[in-house]
Design a protein around this motif. Structure first.
Motif, short mmCIF file in Angstrom:
data_model
loop_
_atom_site.label_atom_id
_atom_site.label_comp_id
_atom_site.label_asym_id
_atom_site.label_seq_id
_atom_site.Cartn_x
_atom_site.Cartn_y
_atom_site.Cartn_z
N SER A 121 0.83 -1.21 0.00
CA SER A 121 0.00 0.00 0.00
C SER A 121 0.86 1.26 0.00
N GLU A 122 1.94 1.22 0.75
CA GLU A 122 2.87 2.35 0.77
C GLU A 122 3.51 2.55 -0.60
N ALA A 123 3.84 1.45 -1.29
CA ALA A 123 4.42 1.55 -2.64
C ALA A 123 3.42 2.09 -3.65
N VAL A 124 2.14 1.73 -3.48
CA VAL A 124 1.10 2.29 -4.35
C VAL A 124 1.02 3.80 -4.16
N GLN A 125 1.05 4.24 -2.91
CA GLN A 125 1.03 5.68 -2.65
C GLN A 125 2.27 6.36 -3.25
N ASP A 126 3.41 5.70 -3.17
CA ASP A 126 4.62 6.25 -3.77
C ASP A 126 4.44 6.44 -5.28
N PHE A 127 3.73 5.50 -5.91
CA PHE A 127 3.52 5.63 -7.36
C PHE A 127 2.59 6.80 -7.66
N PHE A 128 1.54 6.97 -6.85
CA PHE A 128 0.68 8.14 -7.02
C PHE A 128 1.50 9.43 -6.88
N ALA A 129 2.38 9.46 -5.90
CA ALA A 129 3.22 10.65 -5.69
C ALA A 129 4.16 10.86 -6.88
N GLU A 130 4.63 9.76 -7.46
CA GLU A 130 5.49 9.87 -8.64
C GLU A 130 4.71 10.45 -9.82
N MET A 131 3.46 10.04 -10.00
CA MET A 131 2.63 10.65 -11.04
C MET A 131 2.53 12.16 -10.83
N ARG A 132 2.36 12.54 -9.58
CA ARG A 132 2.25 13.97 -9.26
C ARG A 132 3.54 14.71 -9.59
N ARG A 133 4.70 14.11 -9.27
CA ARG A 133 5.97 14.78 -9.56
C ARG A 133 6.22 14.87 -11.07
N GLU A 134 5.96 13.79 -11.79
CA GLU A 134 6.24 13.74 -13.22
C GLU A 134 5.27 14.57 -14.04
N LEU A 135 4.04 14.68 -13.57
CA LEU A 135 3.00 15.40 -14.32
C LEU A 135 2.31 16.38 -13.37
N PRO A 136 2.98 17.48 -13.05
CA PRO A 136 2.45 18.38 -12.02
C PRO A 136 1.11 19.02 -12.34
N ASP A 137 0.73 19.08 -13.63
CA ASP A 137 -0.56 19.66 -13.99
C ASP A 137 -1.68 18.63 -14.04
N LEU A 138 -1.37 17.38 -13.78
CA LEU A 138 -2.37 16.31 -13.83
C LEU A 138 -3.31 16.41 -12.62
#
Length: 324
Positions: A121-138
């Motif tokens: 679950s923590e790794a899933v949240q990390d992936f969501f955070a990575e989406m946010r970093r890579e695509l800040p306007d998403l």
């Protein structure tokens, strides 16, 4: 199929980008629905057992789905291409991430199955955070998945969270009111599922339930009458007019004690107050009094209600009649 996420030539004969261009041409931002943590049995990924969470040595299989193990670096690498790369290539501005099954008590791989589930679950949240970093306007919408994702760690990552699958049920305003204790109103998306056979009163009930968060329209939207669309348009215009109450307002509850969410009786009201003004969202259920009275002074600036509902301020109270 979830797990492969390939664009269908049948569904998009002119390609996905042609459909996205049409959306943009009409002044909207294209979005896409991903269930990125699972693989369905129609996908090739489903059979790559080494990529899946396991319990007692076997891939955890619920119905027709298995669960990708986000603690694995190869899973994360693949998801960067399949999700983040896809969003970037097609310039998609909105992602709804749903999650329609349950892993259960845990998985193999750590000192306990529960610990593995926690790390996953923590790794899933990390992936969501990575989406946010890579695509800040998403814009990221996180499905509540039965409520277990309406927690601070997920809500801090997501811009919005769709709050419940009770959208076809009369208790949606009751659930929506309770969710206000968990999520900011500006992040709480509420489905208003409209069907062509619904009366105007039923449609307005759905729209006002959505006003306890952000309204999301779904259902028979291509088959509604002009009169039905007028009721929806008035509701959307009312929410736009009252959008200032989504941030910074103080919340107060009024009404009956709701003993059963599935069969609510009585009434409820949610007050959102800013200095010098209020927004009240009021619902009645079987057994409600003929008149609903809520402490209130001043004047009524706007009202969105079913035909026959009357509201006035008298003697320091908002008096509402005709809701039964």
């Amino acid at each position: 199929s979830a797990g492969d996420w390939e664009v269908s030539d049948h569904l998009f004969p002119e390609g996905l980008d042609a459909a996205l261009a049409e959306i943009r041409k009409n002044g909207m931002i294209p979005g896409i629905w991903f269930e990125l943590e699972v693989a369905s049995d129609h996908s090739d990924e489903f059979r790559r057992e080494e990529m899946m969470l396991k319990r007692d040595g076997y891939p955890i299989t619920v119905g027709q789905r298995r669960f990708l193990d986000f603690t694995r670096p190869d899973v994360r690498t693949r998801m960067r291409e399949k999700v983040i790369g896809f969003l970037r290539r097609h310039e998609i501005g909105y992602i709804k991430v749903d999650y329609n099954e349950t892993i259960g008590i845990g998985a193999d791989g750590c000192e306990s199955q529960g610990e593995k589930l926690r790390r996953h679950s923590e790794a899933v949240q990390d992936f969501f955070a990575e989406m946010r970093r890579e695509l800040p306007d998403l814009t990221i919408e996180i499905c509540s998945s039965g409520g277990h994702r309406l927690v601070t760690s997920f809500l801090e990552i997501g811009d919005m969270a769709s709050f419940s699958d009770a959208h076809e049920c009369p208790e949606i305003p009751v659930v929506a009111k309770n969710v206000l204790r968990l999520a900011e109103i500006r992040k709480s998306q509420i489905w208003a599922v409209i069907h062509k056979e619904q009366t105007l009163r039923q449609i307005i009930y759905k729209l006002t339930g959505g006003m306890l968060g952000r309204i999301c329209i779904s259902g028979d939207v291509t088959e509604l009458t002009g009169e039905q669309w007028q009721a929806i348009d008035r509701g959307l215009a009312f929410q736009e007019q009252s959008r200032e109450f989504m941030t910074g307002a103080k919340t107060r509850f009024y009404g009956s004690e709701i003993v059963s969410a599935r069969t609510p009786r009585g009434w409820q009201a949610v007050e959102r107050a800013l200095p010098g003004k209020k927004l009240l969202v009021v619902h009645s259920f079987p057994g409600a009094p003929a008149e609903i009275r809520i402490p209130c002074t001043g004047s009524i600036e706007a009202i969105y209600a079913a035909h026959g509902v009357k509201a006035e301020i008298s003697g320091g109270e908002l008096v509402i009649a005709g809701m039964g």
